[in-house]
Design an enzyme around this catalytic site. Structure first.
Site, PDB file in Angstrom:
ATOM      1  CE  LYS A  17     -82.523  22.708  20.109  1.00  0.00           C
ATOM      2  NZ  LYS A  17     -82.664  23.745  19.085  1.00  0.00           N
TER       3      LYS A  17
ATOM      4  CG  ASN B  69     -77.403  23.486  18.942  1.00  0.00           C
ATOM      5  OD1 ASN B  69     -76.423  24.037  19.426  1.00  0.00           O
ATOM      6  ND2 ASN B  69     -77.649  23.509  17.645  1.00  0.00           N
TER       7      ASN B  69
ATOM      8  CE1 TYR C 173     -86.168  19.852   8.871  1.00  0.00           C
ATOM      9  CE2 TYR C 173     -85.861  21.261  10.791  1.00  0.00           C
ATOM     10  CZ  TYR C 173     -85.892  20.011  10.213  1.00  0.00           C
ATOM     11  OH  TYR C 173     -85.659  18.907  11.000  1.00  0.00           O
TER      12      TYR C 173
END
Length: 249
Positions: A70, A91, A211
Site C-alpha cells: 500500500k 489501496n 475479517y
C-alpha cells in the site's frame, strides 16, 4: 441486458489466497449480469512486478492493493488522489485508456462508514495497533471524525506508544482499540496483539480490521471483558464498493 465489454480487475498483494476481494467481485459480476467481467489475484513477491502485470494483462481497468504494497506502490503511479496522498497509502488503482495509473485510498472511507454507527459520546480517543498502510487510513478517518488517536507499535517512534506502555490509565482514557496488524489472520488464528486485555471494559469498542476469522482472538479476549466488538467485514464491503465507483466513474 448484459454488458458485452470485456473488463478485468484484480488484487495486488503477497500471500493473498485468503482474500475476500476476488470472491466478492466474482459474485458481484454474476449478480449484476456482467459475464465478460473478471477479477483475479496477482500474488507477487516484489512490487516491481506491477509494471509487467499492467503491460501484459489485456482489458485491465482497475486494481486493489493490499499488504505489503500500500505504500511501496507510490513510485509506480502516474497520479495520486489528494486524500491518498494525505494518508500516505493507496489501496485502489484506476487504469485509464492510455494505461495511466491513478492511486486512491478507499480504506479510510470503508473504516469510517463501518465504525460510525457504533460510536458513542464517550468514544473520544482511540489506540491504533500497528503503523502500516491500513493504520494510516484509519488515522485519517478518525481525524475526520474528530477522534484523537495514538499509534501503538513494537518499535515506537516519537509520539507513539509501545505495547509495554499500555496500562489501566491509558485504557481509561482510550475507549476505542483498533487492530491494524495482521496478528490473528487465518491461518495463524491463535495470534493476537500483546495487550493487557483485563483493562477492557463495557465502555470499550474493539475493532479488528481482520475479517477471516470472523472473530479473532483479539476480539474474543476483548469480549470477555464486556467490550463491544466489530470485525473488518463491513469495512471491506464499503471500501470495495467505493473502489468499484472509482473504476467506473
Amino acid at each position: 441486458m448484459a454488458n458485452s465489454n470485456i473488463e478485468k480487475y484484480g488484487l495486488i498483494g503477497k500471500n493473498i489466497s485468503y482474500s475476500f476481494s476476488k470472491q466478492y467481485f466474482t459474485d458481484k459480476f454474476e449478480q449484476e449480469n456482467l459475464p465478460n467481467f473478471s477479477y483475479e489475484n496477482f500474488d507477487i513477491s516484489d512490487i516491481n512486478q506491477l509494471q509487467s502485470i499492467v503491460a501484459e494483462t489485456l482489458y485491465l481497468k482497475g486494481l486493489n492493493v493490499t499488504i505489503p504494497y500500500k505504500e511501496s506502490v507510490f513510485p509506480f503511479l502516474d497520479k495520486i488522489d489528494k486524500k491518498a496522498l494525505a494518508i500516505g497509502a493507496v489501496n485502489t488503482i484506476k487504469i485509464t485508456k492510455k494505461q495511466k495509473l491513478k492511486g486512491y485510498n478507499t480504506d479510510y472511507y470503508g473504516f469510517k462508514k463501518a465504525i460510525k454507527p457504533y460510536l458513542k459520546p464517550h468514544h473520544k480517543k482511540a489506540l491504533i495497533l500497528g503503523t502500516g498502510g491500513a493504520s494510516k487510513a484509519v488515522a485519517y478517518a478518525l481525524h475526520t471524525l474528530e477522534i484523537e488517536y495514538k499509534f501503538v507499535s513494537r518499535n515506537p517512534k516519537t509520539e507513539q506508544l509501545s505495547y509495554e506502555d499500555l496500562n489501566s490509565e491509558i485504557f481509561n482514557e482510550y475507549h476505542i482499540v483498533i487492530n491494524c496488524t495482521p496478528l490473528g489472520t487465518f491461518p495463524n488464528i491463535a495470534e493476537f496483539p500483546p495487550l493487557p486485555y483485563s483493562f477492557f471494559t463495557n465502555k470499550h469498542l474493539a475493532f479488528d480490521l481482520i475479517y477471516n476469522p470472523a472473530e479473532t482472538t483479539f476480539l474474543q479476549k476483548a469480549k470477555e471483558f464486556k467490550s463491544e466488538t466489530l470485525n473488518g467485514y463491513q469495512m471491506l464491503i464499503f471500501q470495495a464498493e467505493k473502489a468499484w465507483r472509482i473504476w467506473n466513474k
